[in-house]
Structures are given as C-alpha cells and as structure tokens.
Scaffold this motif. Structure first.
Motif, PDB file in Angstrom:
ATOM      1  N   GLN A  27       0.562  -1.157  -0.043  1.00  0.00           N
ATOM      2  CA  GLN A  27       0.042   0.021  -0.069  1.00  0.00           C
ATOM      3  C   GLN A  27       0.908   1.232  -0.030  1.00  0.00           C
ATOM      4  N   ASP A  28       0.143   2.397  -0.579  1.00  0.00           N
ATOM      5  CA  ASP A  28       0.927   3.555  -0.488  1.00  0.00           C
ATOM      6  C   ASP A  28       0.368   4.290   0.625  1.00  0.00           C
ATOM      7  N   CYS A  29       1.156   5.141   1.464  1.00  0.00           N
ATOM      8  CA  CYS A  29       0.565   6.028   2.675  1.00  0.00           C
ATOM      9  C   CYS A  29       1.131   7.386   2.650  1.00  0.00           C
ATOM     10  N   TYR A  30       0.396   8.303   3.286  1.00  0.00           N
ATOM     11  CA  TYR A  30       0.920   9.713   3.308  1.00  0.00           C
ATOM     12  C   TYR A  30       0.212  10.580   4.597  1.00  0.00           C
ATOM     13  N   VAL A  31       1.121  11.334   5.266  1.00  0.00           N
ATOM     14  CA  VAL A  31       0.439  12.137   6.202  1.00  0.00           C
ATOM     15  C   VAL A  31       0.185  13.208   5.807  1.00  0.00           C
ATOM     16  N   ILE A  32      -1.272  13.518   6.268  1.00  0.00           N
ATOM     17  CA  ILE A  32      -2.241  14.567   5.398  1.00  0.00           C
ATOM     18  C   ILE A  32      -2.760  15.355   6.551  1.00  0.00           C
ATOM     19  N   PRO A  46       2.093  19.505  15.955  1.00  0.00           N
ATOM     20  CA  PRO A  46       0.796  18.647  16.343  1.00  0.00           C
ATOM     21  C   PRO A  46       1.246  17.286  16.938  1.00  0.00           C
ATOM     22  N   LYS A  47       0.305  16.860  17.769  1.00  0.00           N
ATOM     23  CA  LYS A  47       0.470  15.611  18.429  1.00  0.00           C
ATOM     24  C   LYS A  47      -0.488  14.610  17.685  1.00  0.00           C
ATOM     25  N   ASP A  48      -1.617  14.905  17.086  1.00  0.00           N
ATOM     26  CA  ASP A  48      -2.468  14.296  16.498  1.00  0.00           C
ATOM     27  C   ASP A  48      -2.125  14.008  14.776  1.00  0.00           C
ATOM     28  N   ILE A  49      -1.917  12.997  14.239  1.00  0.00           N
ATOM     29  CA  ILE A  49      -1.463  12.969  12.860  1.00  0.00           C
ATOM     30  C   ILE A  49      -2.344  11.780  12.251  1.00  0.00           C
ATOM     31  N   ASP A  50      -2.830  12.496  10.945  1.00  0.00           N
ATOM     32  CA  ASP A  50      -3.885  11.551  10.001  1.00  0.00           C
ATOM     33  C   ASP A  50      -2.817  11.076   8.947  1.00  0.00           C
ATOM     34  N   ILE A  51      -2.882   9.624   8.863  1.00  0.00           N
ATOM     35  CA  ILE A  51      -2.266   8.836   7.946  1.00  0.00           C
ATOM     36  C   ILE A  51      -3.417   8.348   6.935  1.00  0.00           C
ATOM     37  N   VAL A  52      -3.378   8.855   5.737  1.00  0.00           N
ATOM     38  CA  VAL A  52      -4.259   8.235   4.649  1.00  0.00           C
ATOM     39  C   VAL A  52      -3.389   7.079   3.868  1.00  0.00           C
ATOM     40  N   VAL A  53      -4.309   6.027   3.817  1.00  0.00           N
ATOM     41  CA  VAL A  53      -3.549   4.729   3.056  1.00  0.00           C
ATOM     42  C   VAL A  53      -4.464   4.374   1.905  1.00  0.00           C
TER      43      VAL A  53
END
Length: 476
Positions: A27-32, A46-53
């Motif tokens: 899979q590919d993934c990105y921080v967004i 920031p301490k909360d991080i969204d990773i989209v896969v």
C-alpha cells in the motif's frame, strides 16, 4: 515553503517505519491534513497525525503496532474504517483513502474506496489537503494539487472544489472555515464567503453538538470577534445565536441614542480573551447583555433604559443552553450567575464603595467574585481615555475593598455563625418560620456590619431577635 521543511516534518523515526510497513503490505501512505498544515505554518508541533492509506487503514495500523516498542493497543472504529495507535505523545490515526458523495438532507456521506487524489478532493480546504509521502521511493515529497502552499503564504481559506458544492455537501465546513480564519488569522476567499451566505440555511441539518464544538473553538481564539463577525457577515449568527444579533443596531428618539450592544459585546469578549482562557467566562461575556434587546425602552424622562436585563438575560441563558445542547449543569449555572450579577460591581464602582455593599457582593458571588470582577473590567469599552481611567481605578478600589472585607469578615461561602439547630435548641422550637426569620436577620446584620461575623455576637443578636418575636430561651 521548502522541501527541507516538508522532510523535517517527518524526521521522527515513526514516519519511516510507517512508510516501510505500508510498502511491505503493498500500500501507499501519506501524512495529510492538520499535521502538515500546522507544521508548515510553524505554529506548533501537532501531536495528532492523520495517515491516509491507499488500502486498509486498519490493516496498516495493526501491522505498525506490532513493530512499535511496547506493542501499543490499536483502537478500531469499523464504521469509519479508521484505527488509532497511541505512540509516546503521538496519536496516529490511519484511514483508507476514500471518495464521498452526499444526500441533500444529510451531512453523512456515502463512502467508497478511492485514491489519494479522491481523498484530497473531499477535504474541506486547500490548506488541509496538503499531503507528504511516506513511501520509500519519494519519502518527504509534498503532494499539493490545489496550491495549498500558496494559500498558506497568502493566509487564505479556500475550498479545493467549487465552494457551493463543498459547503452544501457538509454545511459544518462553513463553521470550520470561519473558525480556521479566526484561529489562524487568515482571510476567507470572497467566493467562499458568498457561498457560505448563500448556503447558510444548510447549517440547520448539522447537529447542535458539532455547531457548539466550533463555537467553543471560536470563543477560545485570541480574538473571538473575528469569527463572530464573520458569522454575522455570512448570516450564520442569527440562525445559531439569534439572541446575540437581536442586540445589533442603534435607535435614536428625540436626539437620544443608545450604543450598539452587539458590537459592544464582541469587544467585551475580545477584552476577556486577553485575560482568561476560561471558556465559560468567555461564554458569560458573550451573553452578558442578551437581556437588553427584550427590555429596551424609551421614556422622555430618562431616555433609553434596559431595566431588569440582567435578570431576564440569566433566564435566557437556560433556554439558549438547552437549545444548543450545552451542558445544563454547574457550567450553565456559573454563566447564569455571571449574567445576573454583571452590573453589580459596575454600580458599586460608580457609587461610594461601602463595606456593606462589598459584603453583599462577596456573599452573592461566593467563589465567583474574582470572575465577576474580571467580566466587569472587560465590560469597559469606552474610547474616552478619562472615563476608561476612572472606571479602571474604581474597579481597583472595589477589588481592594473585597480583599479587606474578606480578610476581616470571612463572607465568602458564608455559613451562619448560629445554626438552625442551635436556634431550635435555645428556644425549644420545632421546625417553623421563626427559625428562618432569625437566621435571615442574623445574616442581614452581619452583611450590614451591625454585628461581626462571630458566634458570640450572633448568639446575642439571636436572643434579642427571638425576644422581639415573643420567644423565650428555655433556660429562662
């Protein structure tokens, strides 16, 4: 914004581990989203991080957790297709890339699997659609299809797609646009502003809880008036807080005018925001004058009056909190008390500050007397330097007097020196109205300074009061 800054954002080892793990499962993934935006703004880390896969976010979260020290637990939210992993001080949320479509009567989308591009399209604003690749072949590359970097530099809130579509699909985004503008000190693109005004009625399909969450964030900004004025400009405010917009306007009768209580209120909220981070004290500042619209009257003799606006305003607080589903607990009671008492220190400061008046203020306000003084000081919005100095000095005198009276008389959280049980015992009484009369008389005597707040003095006063009521101590 340089590539070095993008790469620096993901220099912690956890990001490389996520990217490598994602490649292992194909899979590919990105921080967004917010992490990228706030890091590039260099406002905070920031301490909360969204990773989209581009695949299963839950699968990747589970795999990553097995490789982390201590093997943290994975919180899975199947309905949303997301998973949360807490690692040290970070909160990592993994979600599969998706595309969305909306029904007219709901802000809940129909979700399908999608590409990174689909996921960026569905984002609310260009500055929240920025993504940084965690994939080994282009680790640290910024993916910015809507010139979000340009909008960060221009300090502009703009939607990735046509704003009418973005806001109609999910009307909460209208509140979010205003909140981000207030938080970040950004402007909202003119087309977006027009679209918010055009779709304002759509806010009615959003839950009260979500609206209040955004309202609270606006109130907690350094300058809340920015967000409140934008809500007013786009006509969201009369839908959400009609009690506030009812204060707007200046009327003139026979050459006599009153101030615009709406814009005055926004100044008061800004003033109190400089002093305190207490959300409920900021709510009190926002609502302190709401009783003025329904109590406004004009008479030739005295001009404009707002008699009883504090009492009515405190009653309106309950209805407003109930409608918006704000907490109907001690927080609401605090706001009610602040609104009810909001003019008391002002009247006190304008008059000669007597000990008895201060004792009554401390008695009625209790532990909230300092908050009440803070609210009243924030209520000084006159542009006349002489008047401003006068009011501030008067409030300073009131504060000094509060300290003196409190140290001497111990009125805060007042408990009568003579209890009801003692009165019953002395006069051999069963529960009756006479006990209440005696207790009230003792309280009044202490507040008026007739007797000190001490047991012996209160006991002697009780005997005299009982005698006036025809009561005799059992020992006599």
């Amino acid at each position: 914004m340089t590539k070095e800054l993008h790469t620096k954002a993901i220099q912690q080892p956890i990001f490389k581990l996520i990217g490598d793990t994602s490649q292992e499962i194909g899979q590919d993934c990105y921080v967004i989203g917010g992490f990228v935006r706030d890091y590039l703004l260099e406002k905070r880390i920031p301490k909360d991080i969204d990773i989209v896969v581009t695949g299963s976010g839950i699968e990747l979260a589970k795999k990553v957790a097995t490789k982390l020290k201590g093997k943290p637990q994975v919180s899975i939210f199947k309905n949303f297709g997301t998973a949360m992993v807490k690692h040290k001080e970070l909160e990592l949320e993994f979600v599969g890339a998706r595309k969305e479509s909306y029904h007219r009567d709901s802000r809940k989308p129909v979700v399908e699997d999608g590409t990174l591009g689909d996921d960026q399209n569905r984002r609310d604003f260009t500055i929240n659609a920025l993504a940084i690749s965690l994939n080994p072949e282009n680790f640290g590359a910024l993916i910015d299809p809507f010139d979000g970097i340009g909008d960060l530099n221009r300090k502009l809130i703009r939607t990735p797609l046509e704003p009418g579509v973005t806001y109609s699909d999910d009307p909460l985004r209208m509140m979010r646009a205003i909140r981000f503008a207030a938080q970040l000190d950004f402007s909202i693109e003119i087309e977006s502003l027009r679209a918010i005004a055009a779709h304002k009625e759509r806010i009615k399909i959003v839950s009260k809880e979500r609206i209040v969450d955004e309202l609270n964030k606006i109130l907690m900004c350094d300058k809340p008036s920015v967000g409140l004025a934008l809500m007013h400009q786009t006509e969201l405010l009369p839908i959400v807080l009609p009690e506030l917009t009812a204060l707007q306007g200046i009327e003139e009768v026979e050459g006599q005018r009153h101030k615009d209580n709406f814009w005055h209120t926004l100044e008061v909220v800004d003033n109190i925001a400089k002093i305190t981070d207490d959300l409920w004290l900021r709510w009190a500042a926002l609502l302190h004058d709401i009783g003025k619209a329904p109590t406004k009257r004009f008479s030739k003799k005295v001009g404009w009056t707002f008699h009883g606006h504090e009492f009515l305003g405190s009653k309106m607080v309950y209805k407003l909190f109930k409608r918006l589903r704000l907490p109907l607990n001690e927080k609401m009671k605090f706001v009610q008390k602040m609104v009810l008492m909001s003019s008391r220190p002002i009247i006190l400061a304008e008059d000669h500050v007597t000990d008895s008046a201060v004792r009554r203020l401390v008695f009625d306000a209790g532990d909230y007397v300092d908050d009440l003084m803070t609210l009243c000081e924030a209520d000084i919005t006159t542009k006349n330097p002489r008047k401003q100095r006068k009011y501030k000095n008067n409030f300073k005198l009131v504060r000094q007097k509060i300290v003196e009276v409190e140290e001497r008389d111990k009125i805060r959280n007042f408990q009568p020196p003579v209890t009801g049980e003692e009165i019953m015992e002395v006069f051999d009484l069963k529960p009756s109205k006479e006990i209440g009369i005696i207790k009230e008389a003792i309280k009044e005597a202490i507040l008026e300074g007739v007797i000190p707040n001490e047991h012996d003095a209160a006991y002697q006063f009780m005997l005299k009061k009982g005698e006036s009521l025809g009561l005799k101590p059992v020992s006599q």
